[in-house]
Design a protein around this motif. Sequence first.
Motif, PDB file in Angstrom:
ATOM      1  N   UNK A 135      43.328  41.024  50.257  1.00  0.00           N
ATOM      2  CA  UNK A 135      43.510  39.816  51.080  1.00  0.00           C
ATOM      3  C   UNK A 135      42.589  38.697  50.596  1.00  0.00           C
ATOM      4  N   UNK A 136      41.337  39.049  50.236  1.00  0.00           N
ATOM      5  CA  UNK A 136      40.384  38.042  49.745  1.00  0.00           C
ATOM      6  C   UNK A 136      40.886  37.419  48.443  1.00  0.00           C
ATOM      7  N   UNK A 137      41.418  38.266  47.552  1.00  0.00           N
ATOM      8  CA  UNK A 137      41.956  37.762  46.281  1.00  0.00           C
ATOM      9  C   UNK A 137      43.176  36.876  46.529  1.00  0.00           C
ATOM     10  N   UNK A 138      44.075  37.344  47.399  1.00  0.00           N
ATOM     11  CA  UNK A 138      45.296  36.581  47.685  1.00  0.00           C
ATOM     12  C   UNK A 138      44.952  35.233  48.321  1.00  0.00           C
ATOM     13  N   UNK A 139      43.937  35.219  49.166  1.00  0.00           N
ATOM     14  CA  UNK A 139      43.533  33.976  49.829  1.00  0.00           C
ATOM     15  C   UNK A 139      43.059  32.907  48.854  1.00  0.00           C
ATOM     16  N   UNK A 140      42.612  33.346  47.671  1.00  0.00           N
ATOM     17  CA  UNK A 140      42.172  32.392  46.651  1.00  0.00           C
ATOM     18  C   UNK A 140      43.172  32.286  45.496  1.00  0.00           C
ATOM     19  N   UNK A 141      44.407  32.760  45.748  1.00  0.00           N
ATOM     20  CA  UNK A 141      45.442  32.627  44.722  1.00  0.00           C
ATOM     21  C   UNK A 141      45.363  33.656  43.622  1.00  0.00           C
ATOM     22  N   UNK A 142      44.646  34.769  43.877  1.00  0.00           N
ATOM     23  CA  UNK A 142      44.509  35.812  42.857  1.00  0.00           C
ATOM     24  C   UNK A 142      45.257  37.081  43.263  1.00  0.00           C
ATOM     25  N   UNK A 143      46.335  36.906  44.028  1.00  0.00           N
ATOM     26  CA  UNK A 143      47.105  38.054  44.491  1.00  0.00           C
ATOM     27  C   UNK A 143      47.686  38.875  43.353  1.00  0.00           C
ATOM     28  N   UNK A 144      47.866  38.245  42.193  1.00  0.00           N
ATOM     29  CA  UNK A 144      48.441  38.951  41.037  1.00  0.00           C
ATOM     30  C   UNK A 144      47.396  39.754  40.264  1.00  0.00           C
ATOM     31  N   UNK A 145      46.120  39.622  40.638  1.00  0.00           N
ATOM     32  CA  UNK A 145      45.043  40.299  39.904  1.00  0.00           C
ATOM     33  C   UNK A 145      44.761  41.661  40.542  1.00  0.00           C
ATOM     34  N   UNK A 146      45.038  42.717  39.816  1.00  0.00           N
ATOM     35  CA  UNK A 146      44.808  44.060  40.340  1.00  0.00           C
ATOM     36  C   UNK A 146      43.334  44.426  40.321  1.00  0.00           C
ATOM     37  N   UNK A 147      42.934  45.314  41.209  1.00  0.00           N
ATOM     38  CA  UNK A 147      41.526  45.706  41.327  1.00  0.00           C
ATOM     39  C   UNK A 147      41.037  46.482  40.110  1.00  0.00           C
ATOM     40  N   UNK A 148      41.972  47.058  39.349  1.00  0.00           N
ATOM     41  CA  UNK A 148      41.589  47.859  38.182  1.00  0.00           C
ATOM     42  C   UNK A 148      41.589  47.056  36.879  1.00  0.00           C
ATOM     43  N   UNK A 149      41.972  45.774  36.939  1.00  0.00           N
ATOM     44  CA  UNK A 149      41.978  44.958  35.718  1.00  0.00           C
ATOM     45  C   UNK A 149      40.562  44.632  35.276  1.00  0.00           C
ATOM     46  N   UNK A 150      40.384  44.346  33.990  1.00  0.00           N
ATOM     47  CA  UNK A 150      39.063  43.945  33.500  1.00  0.00           C
ATOM     48  C   UNK A 150      38.973  42.426  33.501  1.00  0.00           C
ATOM     49  N   UNK A 151      37.743  41.924  33.633  1.00  0.00           N
ATOM     50  CA  UNK A 151      37.554  40.470  33.717  1.00  0.00           C
ATOM     51  C   UNK A 151      37.856  39.780  32.385  1.00  0.00           C
ATOM     52  N   UNK A 152      37.852  40.545  31.305  1.00  0.00           N
ATOM     53  CA  UNK A 152      38.188  39.961  30.010  1.00  0.00           C
ATOM     54  C   UNK A 152      39.617  39.449  29.952  1.00  0.00           C
ATOM     55  N   UNK A 153      40.464  39.923  30.871  1.00  0.00           N
ATOM     56  CA  UNK A 153      41.865  39.480  30.922  1.00  0.00           C
ATOM     57  C   UNK A 153      42.029  38.208  31.741  1.00  0.00           C
ATOM     58  N   UNK A 154      40.966  37.748  32.375  1.00  0.00           N
ATOM     59  CA  UNK A 154      41.049  36.585  33.270  1.00  0.00           C
ATOM     60  C   UNK A 154      40.655  35.299  32.560  1.00  0.00           C
ATOM     61  N   UNK A 155      41.205  34.178  33.022  1.00  0.00           N
ATOM     62  CA  UNK A 155      40.812  32.859  32.490  1.00  0.00           C
ATOM     63  C   UNK A 155      39.484  32.444  33.106  1.00  0.00           C
ATOM     64  N   UNK A 156      38.924  31.334  32.607  1.00  0.00           N
ATOM     65  CA  UNK A 156      37.663  30.820  33.158  1.00  0.00           C
ATOM     66  C   UNK A 156      37.782  30.492  34.631  1.00  0.00           C
ATOM     67  N   UNK A 157      38.911  29.850  35.009  1.00  0.00           N
ATOM     68  CA  UNK A 157      39.105  29.487  36.414  1.00  0.00           C
ATOM     69  C   UNK A 157      39.264  30.708  37.295  1.00  0.00           C
ATOM     70  N   UNK A 158      39.997  31.730  36.800  1.00  0.00           N
ATOM     71  CA  UNK A 158      40.169  32.955  37.573  1.00  0.00           C
ATOM     72  C   UNK A 158      38.845  33.683  37.760  1.00  0.00           C
ATOM     73  N   UNK A 159      37.961  33.597  36.753  1.00  0.00           N
ATOM     74  CA  UNK A 159      36.631  34.223  36.876  1.00  0.00           C
ATOM     75  C   UNK A 159      35.812  33.569  37.979  1.00  0.00           C
ATOM     76  N   UNK A 160      35.921  32.226  38.070  1.00  0.00           N
ATOM     77  CA  UNK A 160      35.209  31.494  39.127  1.00  0.00           C
ATOM     78  C   UNK A 160      35.710  31.956  40.497  1.00  0.00           C
ATOM     79  N   UNK A 161      37.037  32.010  40.651  1.00  0.00           N
ATOM     80  CA  UNK A 161      37.614  32.407  41.934  1.00  0.00           C
ATOM     81  C   UNK A 161      37.273  33.854  42.277  1.00  0.00           C
ATOM     82  N   UNK A 162      37.214  34.724  41.260  1.00  0.00           N
ATOM     83  CA  UNK A 162      36.860  36.126  41.498  1.00  0.00           C
ATOM     84  C   UNK A 162      35.434  36.237  42.026  1.00  0.00           C
ATOM     85  N   UNK A 163      34.523  35.472  41.421  1.00  0.00           N
ATOM     86  CA  UNK A 163      33.134  35.485  41.911  1.00  0.00           C
ATOM     87  C   UNK A 163      33.063  34.964  43.341  1.00  0.00           C
TER      88      UNK A 163
END
Length: 556
Positions: A135-163
């Motif tokens: 829910x926290x990820x979806x609330x910031x537009x990261x609903x497509x990011x699975x909990x088992x993915x590595x951060x190396x697969x994320x863009x700079x903006x997605x890394x900011x939102x993940x933090x």
Amino acid sequence: MSHSSPASSASAAPASIACTSLDYVWPDGTTVFDGLQVSFGPGRSGLVGVNGSGKSTLLKLIAGELRPSGGTVRVTGEIGYLPQNVTLDTALRVEDVLGIAGTRAALHAIEAGDVREEHFAAVGDDWDVEERATAALAGLGLGHVGLDRTTGELSGGESVLLRLAALLMRRPDILLLDEPTNNLDLYARRRLYAAVEAWNGVMVVVSHDRELLERVDQIADLRGGEVAWYGGGFSAYEEALAVEQEAAERMVRVAESDLRKQKRELSDAHVKLARRKRYGQKMWDNKREPKVVMGERKRQAQVSAGKHRIMHEEKLAEARERLDKAAEAVRDDDEIRVDLPHTAVPPGRSVLTLRELRLRHGARVDGEFELRGPERIALVGRNGAGKTTLLRTLAGELDAVSGTADVHVPLRFLPQRLDLLDDELTVVGNVARFAPEATPNEIRARLARFLFRGARAGQRAGTLSGGERFRATLAALMLAEPAPQLLLLDEPTNNLDLASVRQLTTALESYEGALIVASHDLRFLESVGVTRWLRLDGGLRDTTAEEVRAEMAGEG
């Protein structure tokens, strides 16, 4: 000197931050704060100030990342801190960043039939941890990011939102955000704005994003080591500041007029005294009165003249002091003067040709794309669409998977991460790497236009603030030979104060070469005279400013 941790009774007391007599000096001896007094209580505070005024340093001191040289930082409540440059270990999984890896592992073990007590202890009451995280990820537009993915697969903006998602899951009492919209696309910015508006604890946000600053309750203006407070968002702050500056300029005019008057009166007094002196000398020469009487009269005249002169000189000194004080209230912030080299590209000249280009991470350019003449292209798209990958490929930093990218003119690339500088070298030394033919005097003369004067030009790059680093990088690119006829800019307004953004805009208006700008800052893109809008979304296609604006407003 201390930085106090939250007290055990923190939950009973409202969250707050208090900096008392705060001093901070960089290891090279540069003073940032000398006796700073500032407090932050409940509500959202926007912290603004010119580049180098100490905004990021203050957040680091509050967060405990830096130790003050003197004074105290007292914090009541738990702090969540989002730094300006989010760097994550690319091998980390999303669950690690969110801090739920241990709880998830225990939960999965119990679900698999392992009922050891240690697993139940690890889960505690947090049985819905995965749902909360999703829910926290979806609330910031990261609903497509699975909990088992590595951060190396994320863009700079997605890394900011993940933090940010990790911070919000912790539910801290105090949230410190340093330029949180850097690298965020328009969709992600809307998500961040919503999170900011929903926040009901203590928040201190450093940003140059006007849209974000409109959503705060008050503005704290850090200037000259002191903080001035203004109620409301950024527009209210600008209006109040304009009224203040108008009054300050009026006081300067009054003080200047008074100074001219006092100078005239002092001059008139000197003329009168000289006239009296001549008359007294004439009476003495003619000896019209007894010598003793004339001597006493001369002595009294000299005393009177001395008093008269001193009175006028004191008035003049007071007038000068009033003028100095009035002038101090008028802001005259230095702004960078970016002299881009004369790099005209004739209309019709072929600048760039792309053919059936396939990039890393899936982005592509189908068919043939050509850039001709001094076109100005805005490159837009969601975080992770491949904008930075495309620019780095054009700059020769990355190889294409297939197809060709031919650049027909000299180009310069300003990267998003500003990693062109060697942290161990001085600003002068860094620029010299790009312009080996330039003399030290030529380099220093150019750096002065970027506000690196004297000892500032001798600072190590590793000690620069985000905005100072941008200026040094831009200076290095502009001094480089050959001068660029194609400029590639990746999120150039990140880390810039609003005055520097204006200066960059003015410089780009006078630039006569071709330009490709990847940016989520719509106001900036519209101000630099973009002639063509391109969206990267799997493939490259034409779009319009209206479509981009509609997306920002939530209509697209």
